[in-house]
Design an enzyme around this catalytic site. Structure first.
Site, PDB file in Angstrom:
ATOM      1  N   ASP A 257       0.816  -1.212   0.000  1.00  0.00           N
ATOM      2  CA  ASP A 257       0.000   0.000   0.000  1.00  0.00           C
ATOM      3  C   ASP A 257       0.847   1.259   0.000  1.00  0.00           C
ATOM      4  O   ASP A 257       2.028   1.202   0.246  1.00  0.00           O
ATOM      5  CB  ASP A 257      -0.824   0.031   1.293  1.00  0.00           C
ATOM      6  CG  ASP A 257      -2.021  -0.880   1.209  1.00  0.00           C
ATOM      7  OD1 ASP A 257      -2.413  -1.214   0.088  1.00  0.00           O
ATOM      8  OD2 ASP A 257      -2.543  -1.246   2.283  1.00  0.00           O
ATOM      9  N   LYS A 279      -4.013   3.223  -2.417  1.00  0.00           N
ATOM     10  CA  LYS A 279      -5.174   4.072  -2.661  1.00  0.00           C
ATOM     11  C   LYS A 279      -4.768   5.478  -2.315  1.00  0.00           C
ATOM     12  O   LYS A 279      -4.085   5.700  -1.339  1.00  0.00           O
ATOM     13  CB  LYS A 279      -6.309   3.679  -1.727  1.00  0.00           C
ATOM     14  CG  LYS A 279      -6.724   2.276  -1.891  1.00  0.00           C
ATOM     15  CD  LYS A 279      -7.852   1.966  -0.953  1.00  0.00           C
ATOM     16  CE  LYS A 279      -8.116   0.493  -1.027  1.00  0.00           C
ATOM     17  NZ  LYS A 279      -8.203  -0.183   0.177  1.00  0.00           N
ATOM     18  N   GLY A 310       0.386  -0.820   5.863  1.00  0.00           N
ATOM     19  CA  GLY A 310       0.890   0.116   6.871  1.00  0.00           C
ATOM     20  C   GLY A 310       0.291  -0.209   8.233  1.00  0.00           C
ATOM     21  O   GLY A 310      -0.835  -0.684   8.334  1.00  0.00           O
ATOM     22  N   THR A 340       0.549  -0.321  15.173  1.00  0.00           N
ATOM     23  CA  THR A 340      -0.416   0.564  14.548  1.00  0.00           C
ATOM     24  C   THR A 340       0.010   2.022  14.718  1.00  0.00           C
ATOM     25  O   THR A 340       0.790   2.347  15.627  1.00  0.00           O
ATOM     26  CB  THR A 340      -1.814   0.303  15.144  1.00  0.00           C
ATOM     27  OG1 THR A 340      -2.770   1.017  14.383  1.00  0.00           O
ATOM     28  CG2 THR A 340      -1.889   0.722  16.603  1.00  0.00           C
ATOM     29  N   MET A 399      -7.092   8.704   9.567  1.00  0.00           N
ATOM     30  CA  MET A 399      -7.651   9.263   8.327  1.00  0.00           C
ATOM     31  C   MET A 399      -8.521  10.487   8.594  1.00  0.00           C
ATOM     32  O   MET A 399      -9.543  10.668   7.959  1.00  0.00           O
ATOM     33  CB  MET A 399      -8.491   8.198   7.599  1.00  0.00           C
ATOM     34  CG  MET A 399      -7.677   6.990   7.227  1.00  0.00           C
ATOM     35  SD  MET A 399      -8.674   5.692   6.503  1.00  0.00           S
ATOM     36  CE  MET A 399      -9.341   4.893   7.952  1.00  0.00           C
TER      37      MET A 399
HETATM   38  N1  SAH Z   1      -3.584  -0.062   9.376  1.00  0.00           N
HETATM   39  C1  SAH Z   1      -3.029   1.239   9.640  1.00  0.00           C
HETATM   40  C2  SAH Z   1      -4.023   2.358   9.462  1.00  0.00           C
HETATM   41  C3  SAH Z   1      -4.527   2.518   8.069  1.00  0.00           C
HETATM   42  S1  SAH Z   1      -5.622   3.874   7.924  1.00  0.00           S
HETATM   43  C4  SAH Z   1      -2.444   1.257  11.050  1.00  0.00           C
HETATM   44  O1  SAH Z   1      -2.693   0.341  11.829  1.00  0.00           O
HETATM   45  O2  SAH Z   1      -1.730   2.198  11.379  1.00  0.00           O
HETATM   46  C5  SAH Z   1      -4.546   5.146   7.382  1.00  0.00           C
HETATM   47  C6  SAH Z   1      -4.369   6.222   8.434  1.00  0.00           C
HETATM   48  O3  SAH Z   1      -3.449   5.792   9.416  1.00  0.00           O
HETATM   49  C7  SAH Z   1      -3.769   7.502   7.898  1.00  0.00           C
HETATM   50  O4  SAH Z   1      -4.737   8.308   7.295  1.00  0.00           O
HETATM   51  C8  SAH Z   1      -3.234   8.116   9.160  1.00  0.00           C
HETATM   52  O5  SAH Z   1      -4.260   8.706   9.906  1.00  0.00           O
HETATM   53  C9  SAH Z   1      -2.750   6.902   9.919  1.00  0.00           C
HETATM   54  N2  SAH Z   1      -1.322   6.682   9.717  1.00  0.00           N
HETATM   55  C10 SAH Z   1      -0.721   5.601   9.200  1.00  0.00           C
HETATM   56  N3  SAH Z   1       0.618   5.734   9.207  1.00  0.00           N
HETATM   57  C11 SAH Z   1       0.857   6.929   9.763  1.00  0.00           C
HETATM   58  C12 SAH Z   1       2.042   7.656  10.064  1.00  0.00           C
HETATM   59  N4  SAH Z   1       3.263   7.157   9.783  1.00  0.00           N
HETATM   60  N5  SAH Z   1       1.933   8.864  10.638  1.00  0.00           N
HETATM   61  C13 SAH Z   1       0.722   9.380  10.936  1.00  0.00           C
HETATM   62  N6  SAH Z   1      -0.427   8.748  10.666  1.00  0.00           N
HETATM   63  C14 SAH Z   1      -0.369   7.537  10.098  1.00  0.00           C
END
Ligand code: SAH
Length: 489
Positions: A257, A279, A310, A340, A399
């Site tokens: 992703d 996306k 991510g 996360t 998000m």
């Molecule tokens: N599965 C992911 C979340 C996916 S939704 C997790 O567990 O982290 C995507 C959102 O995650 C982004 O819009 C942001 O709000 C957050 N996010 C993911 N990586 C980030 C980062 N390095 N720094 C800040 N926000 C992050």
């Protein structure tokens, strides 16, 4: 890449070393280990070169250098203490297209010699293109400590078995699995622990079972792949789990992703196929349905697939949806959790998510605005704002960037004070991480002025005030940066 790395077979090949001092002796000793036929040109030899000569490891020409000494040579090393002579040797070698190394002079060198860890046949070569020899030596020491002593034996046995296995196990797939078992299973464990006898017995059994397995799979005529849904963490590669790294390094295909950082992706097996299915808000993207189908197709082709996401795959990652289809199709999968974004960002920003004085409840929420699919208006997903607005808790919005104004409005409409502390963490855990603190009253404007980019995480709650207090002593991000530089050395 300033220098191209390669391994050269020098067995019985003529090489010449110009110079007879200790520096030359060190090069001679290395060249001798590679089995080269060595000529040393120098009016005199130091003691250790004389010893080498006594052991018939080199031929000595007690002469000043002449260009014809280079004729017919595979390699040239210039190691005299006279710069002009070294430069002359270098020029003459270049004229003849013979690779030349001038000790401690990369400008005059066509090739340079790396620091090495020699567990033959396994050889690790480390170079810094001549920029930081001390650093490469330190790295070598670390790798040296890291590699089990038996690793050379393991590689040697693998070399002896290769043609036998190739002959008896004709399916490439079964062969690959055999080798995985070889390096990850009993055989390796026994050899590395010095139980050679047992290891050799296990080899025969493993070959037999590979042959059997091959018959089974060809009967069914459908090799089955494996899918691992892997959490890549928020960006800093130091936050990957060991299990994630292992899957990444064994994968045939990696489907990833947008949130997977370049540094994490760098740790994927070099020759794995990489498929980007990211996306991006408001842009055309590979639909979730297509991704689900892609995973099924790859598994049916017998691939080992690393589905890299991510953060954690089960936190706003739609991991569940991908697995449902796999399960329906009877495809095996594995889930590797990741750190996360909330956990990663909070740690790197020095914001404890819970705190006995400030927050006893922690909520992860999505601030995602649902873009109207068939021409519907964009709407916030339904949420329990009464709960999220209460004090003594922390609410983390994933998000949330696009819906920031809506989130602030709803929280205040449901009783949250304008003074409630909030923080936005942009590019959390990455080298360009920014932490922006505000209150509900000032959030929208502060974020606009700071031109915050995605990915960014919104943390609402009084715990965010601790950022200011803790940041001066919080070395998490600095430490991670240092580790990263270390990885890049
Ligand atoms: N599965 C992911 C979340 C996916 S939704 C997790 O567990 O982290 C995507 C959102 O995650 C982004 O819009 C942001 O709000 C957050 N996010 C993911 N990586 C980030 C980062 N390095 N720094 C800040 N926000 C992050």
């Amino acid at each position: 890449m300033d220098f191209f790395p390669l391994f050269l077979r020098l067995t019985d090949q003529p090489v010449v070393v110009i110079g007879g001092g200790e520096v030359a002796a060190r090069k001679v000793s290395l060249l001798h280990r590679a089995g080269a036929r060595i000529t040393v040109v120098s009016p005199a030899l130091c003691a250790s070169l004389q010893d080498s000569m006594a052991r018939h490891e080199l031929q000595h020409l007690a002469e000043e250098f002449r260009p014809d000494h280079l004729d017919g040579m595979r390699l040239v090393v210039a190691a005299t203490n006279v710069h002009e002579v070294n430069a002359w040797v270098s020029r003459q070698a270049e004229l003849r297209n013979i690779p030349v190394n001038v000790v401690d002079n990369r400008e005059l060198s066509r090739f340079i010699m790396p620091a090495i860890v020699d567990r033959s046949p396994v050889i690790v070569a480390i170079g810094s293109s001549g920029d930081a020899p001390v650093l490469t030596r330190r790295l070598r020491e670390k790798i040296e400590a890291l590699l089990p002593t038996g690793i050379g034996k393991l590689a040697k046995l693998s070399g002896e078995l290769r043609s036998k296995v190739k002959q008896q196990v004709s399916s490439a797939d079964a062969r690959r699995r055999f080798w995985e078992r070889f390096f990850d299973g009993d055989i390796a464990t026994d050899l590395l622990a010095g139980r050679d006898q047992q290891a050799h017995q296990s080899v025969d059994m493993a070959i037999e079972s590979a042959i059997k397995q091959q018959l089974n799979t060809s009967e069914k005529n459908s090799p089955q792949g494996e899918i691992a849904l892997v959490g890549a963490g928020p960006g800093d590669p130091g936050l990957l789990t060991l299990r994630a790294l292992r899957v990444m390094q064994n994968a045939d295909v990696v489907v990833y992703d947008r949130l997977v950082s370049a540094e994490v992706l760098d740790l994927v097996r070099r020759d794995a196929q990489r498929i980007y299915v990211g996306k991006e808000a408001n842009k055309a993207y590979v639909s979730q349905q297509d991704i689900n189908q892609l995973l099924v197709d790859l598994a049916k082709q017998g691939k080992r697939v690393c589905r890299l996401k991510g953060g954690d795959p089960f936190v706003f990652g739609r991991g569940g949806e991908e697995l449902e289809l796999l399960a329906k199709q009877g495809i095996r999968f594995e889930v590797v959790p990741g750190i996360t974004a909330a956990a990663g960002c909070a740690a790197y920003a020095g914001i404890p998510l819970t705190h006995r004085d400030h927050a006893q409840l922690l909520t992860f929420a999505t601030g995602h605005i649902r873009h109207g699919d068939n021409g519907e208006a964009a709407t916030m997903l339904p949420m329990d704002w009464n709960l999220l607005a209460r004090d003594h808790q922390t609410a983390v919005f994933y998000m949330g960037l696009n819906g920031l104004a809506d989130i602030v409005r709803e929280l205040q409409a449901h009783g949250a004070p304008a003074s409630r502390a909030v923080a936005v963490i942009e590019h959390g855990t990455r080298s360009n991480q920014r932490v922006i603190v505000a209150t509900l009253a000032t959030l929208v404007e502060t974020v606009r002025n700071a031109q915050v980019q995605s990915p960014a995480l919104l943390i609402v709650g009084e715990v965010t005030r601790l950022h200011e207090q803790l940041q001066w002593f919080n070395t998490t991000a600095i430490q991670a940066q240092a580790d990263r530089e270390h990885i890049g050395e």
